[in-house]
Structures are given as C-alpha cells and as structure tokens.
Design a protein around this motif. Structure first.
Motif, PDB file in Angstrom:
ATOM      1  N   THR A 113      42.292  76.119 -20.533  1.00 53.34           N
ATOM      2  CA  THR A 113      41.197  75.649 -19.662  1.00 53.34           C
ATOM      3  C   THR A 113      40.513  76.864 -19.019  1.00 53.34           C
ATOM      4  O   THR A 113      41.146  77.874 -18.736  1.00 53.34           O
ATOM      5  CB  THR A 113      41.686  74.708 -18.533  1.00 53.34           C
ATOM      6  N   GLU A 139      36.841  78.895 -14.083  1.00 50.46           N
ATOM      7  CA  GLU A 139      35.822  79.634 -13.330  1.00 50.46           C
ATOM      8  C   GLU A 139      35.079  78.713 -12.343  1.00 50.46           C
ATOM      9  O   GLU A 139      34.566  77.655 -12.714  1.00 50.46           O
ATOM     10  CB  GLU A 139      34.836  80.243 -14.340  1.00 50.46           C
ATOM     11  N   ARG A 148      28.512  76.972  -5.789  1.00 54.21           N
ATOM     12  CA  ARG A 148      28.065  77.490  -7.090  1.00 54.21           C
ATOM     13  C   ARG A 148      26.637  77.009  -7.403  1.00 54.21           C
ATOM     14  O   ARG A 148      26.354  75.813  -7.323  1.00 54.21           O
ATOM     15  CB  ARG A 148      29.024  76.990  -8.173  1.00 54.21           C
ATOM     16  N   GLU A 159      34.549  73.887  -5.185  1.00 48.56           N
ATOM     17  CA  GLU A 159      33.478  72.883  -5.228  1.00 48.56           C
ATOM     18  C   GLU A 159      33.746  71.714  -4.258  1.00 48.56           C
ATOM     19  O   GLU A 159      32.889  71.410  -3.415  1.00 48.56           O
ATOM     20  CB  GLU A 159      33.283  72.391  -6.661  1.00 48.56           C
ATOM     21  N   VAL A 187      32.098  71.158 -16.939  1.00 49.19           N
ATOM     22  CA  VAL A 187      33.271  70.761 -17.725  1.00 49.19           C
ATOM     23  C   VAL A 187      32.818  70.106 -19.036  1.00 49.19           C
ATOM     24  O   VAL A 187      33.412  70.365 -20.083  1.00 49.19           O
ATOM     25  CB  VAL A 187      34.232  69.845 -16.921  1.00 49.19           C
TER      26      VAL A 187
END
Ligand SMILES: C[S@@+](CC[C@H](N)C(=O)[O-])C[C@H]1O[C@@H](n2cnc3c(N)ncnc32)[C@H](O)[C@@H]1O
Length: 290
Positions: A68, A71, A76, A114, A214
């Motif tokens: 995976t 980052e 962001r 996030e 993702v």
C-alpha cells in the motif's frame, strides 16, 4: 523474479486490495517485498510466493500492507479543505438544522492527517455546532497506518507538511521531537479497518465522504463498483470528495460534479441512493458532541 511469480503476485494484490499493477512493475514488487521476505527468513520473492501459495492469511495481509502507498499530509491540496470549511460544511450545517448531526467518512484515512484535518476544520466551527453530534470515521485497509492514526503522533517533518503553524500551536502538544494531537481532536475521529473491496453498507449513511487518492490504484471496473456502493450510502444532498487525479466523469452517472468546487461530487439519485430523509446511525456509534 520470474514472470509466473510476478503474475501470481499481481493477481493476489488485485484480488485482496484492488491494487492494479501494470505489466512492468516488477521493480516495485522487488523493492517492497524483498525486505519482507528477508525478514521472514526467506531467500527471495520466489520463496515468498511459495509461502503465499500455502494460503497463510497473515502473510497475505503483510504483503498487501507492504504494497500500500500511504503518502498523505495535513490539508493535502489545500483547496478541498478550504471548500469544506467555507462552503460545504456551512451548507450541510444549514441543511441539518433540525437533525443537528453530521456524519463524515474518510474512506482511506492512512496515518490520520486527512481525518484530523477535517476534525480541526469542524472544531473551528464549534460555535455553529454547539450541542451537535458530529461523527468522523476514518477507515483504511492497513492496520499499521490506523494504529499510527489513533496515536495522533507526528514528526516535525510531518507537521511541517501542509499544517498551518497556528493550527500546530493550537491543536498539538510537543513531546520531545514529536507532536501529538490534543485528546479532544483525537476523540473526534473513530478508526476502523475496512477494505473498500468489501461490503461497507454497515457504516450507515453519510453527509460527506472523502475518498481521496486511493481509487487511482484500482482498475476501471472496480472504481465503477465502488462509486455505485458509495452513492448508495450518501444522503441525497451529500458530497463525495475525490483526489486531484480522480473523477467520476466518463465512468459513472451515479455522481455528478458539483459546479465550481473541483473534486466535489453529489449523488445524482440514479444509484438507488440513500433517498433517506434522516440518517441511519449504525449501532454503538460513538460520535463526539461538540
Ligand atoms: C495514498 S493514501 C491516501 C491517503 C489520504 N486519503 C490522502 O489523500 O492523503 C492511500 C490509502 O489507501 C489505503 N488503501 C489502499 N487500498 C485500500 C483498500 N482496498 N481499501 C481501503 N483502503 C485502501 C492505503 O492503505 C493508504 O493508506
């Protein structure tokens, strides 16, 4: 690594995590999985593949985890969080005035930057949300990143990436060379391990879903499948937020772009979407009251 081993790993990763590797990513597999193989006392990727063929779910999980890409950083791309704070959240607050509750899902929350960016935005709106129930759920396939997220401890480098200094001072406490988010912000985020390939309908309906950076790793068919299932979990007037390199355009009609808010999408009502008038709260929900 020989070609059959590469093809075996490609298929395994696609089946277990959605990761869609192109035919020429042998170097990526080598660089991520060779250290894992060596740590397990195996000579090379070939031996790791033999072990995987033995069907050990623990080894499969380690391989998925190692592949995976986690980052992430605070706020962001900045603009989605500006929109969230300045227009999306105020709009949802107005629309939920009777219900006085908001549910937000961060569907690939990684190490927490996030979901905690969202929590800090919500905290900044505390005056308008006094007495409200605000739930932020952070999920990820990787247990390792979830553990880091729960701890809410970040290096100097991590807090220097995207986090305004005023927020660092206001919401973090310095512990030696590290910084930990204050308990009230950490308490606003619930963590759960969740693979987006699997059924997630048990999470209930959401007003806002952040699903950023993702789906870029998945193939088209999987993206369309996930968009369909996300749309069915959204309140009809809710928002889906995607990463800068992601879009629904050309893939599905279940969401439509929200004008002048790049990266924001609304359910079009064509997915048998929630269509609810109120939120379905999952059992044992631990929403923070502000
Ligand atoms: C590049 S990070 C993005 C983090 C954050 N959303 C952002 O934009 O900064 C991608 C995250 O997706 C997670 N992930 C990968 N495949 C997944 C899957 N099938 N289900 C859930 N999470 C997944 C990874 O573990 C990783 O933490």
């Amino acid at each position: 690594m020989n070609q059959p081993d590469y093809e075996y790993l490609r298929k395994l990763l696609k089946d277990h995590s959605g990761l869609d590797l192109s035919a020429d990513k042998q170097y990526l597999i080598e660089s991520r999985l060779l250290p894992l193989a060596r740590k397990a006392g195996l000579a090379d990727i070939g031996e790791l593949v033999q072990k995987l063929k033995g069907g050990s779910s623990a080894v499969i999980a380690q391989v998925v985890e190692a592949m995976t890409t986690n980052e992430t950083f605070f706020f962001r791309d900045k603009v989605p969080f500006d929109h969230f704070r300045d227009s999306i959240l105020p709009e949802i607050i107005k629309a939920r005035a009777n219900r006085r509750s908001i549910r937000i899902w961060c569907a690939a929350g990684s190490t927490g930057q996030e979901p905690y960016s969202l929590a800090m935005c919500v905290k900044e709106m505390s005056a308008a949300l006094s007495g409200w129930r605000v739930e932020i759920i952070a999920t990820d396939i990787s247990q390792e990143v979830l553990e880091k997220s729960k701890a809410g401890i970040y290096s100097q480098f991590e807090v220097q990436r995207g986090l305004p200094i005023q927020m660092l001072v206001k919401y973090f406490k310095q512990i030696g060379e590290l910084w930990q988010l204050n308990p009230d912000i950490r308490a606003m985020v619930q963590h759960r391990q969740l693979n987006l390939l699997h059924d997630f309908s048990q999470l209930g309906a959401f007003d806002i879903i952040f699903c950023r950076n993702v789906l870029i790793y998945f193939d088209q068919e999987m993206k369309i499948n996930i968009f369909g299932r996300l749309a069915r979990m959204m309140e009809p007037d809710g928002f889906l937020v995607l990463g800068a390199a992601e879009t629904v355009v050309g893939l599905t009609e279940v969401f439509k772009p929200f004008p002048e808010r790049r990266g924001f999408y609304r359910p079009s009502g064509t997915a048998g979407a929630a269509g609810r008038t109120g939120t379905t709260w999952p059992k044992a929900s631990a929403a923070a009251r502000l």
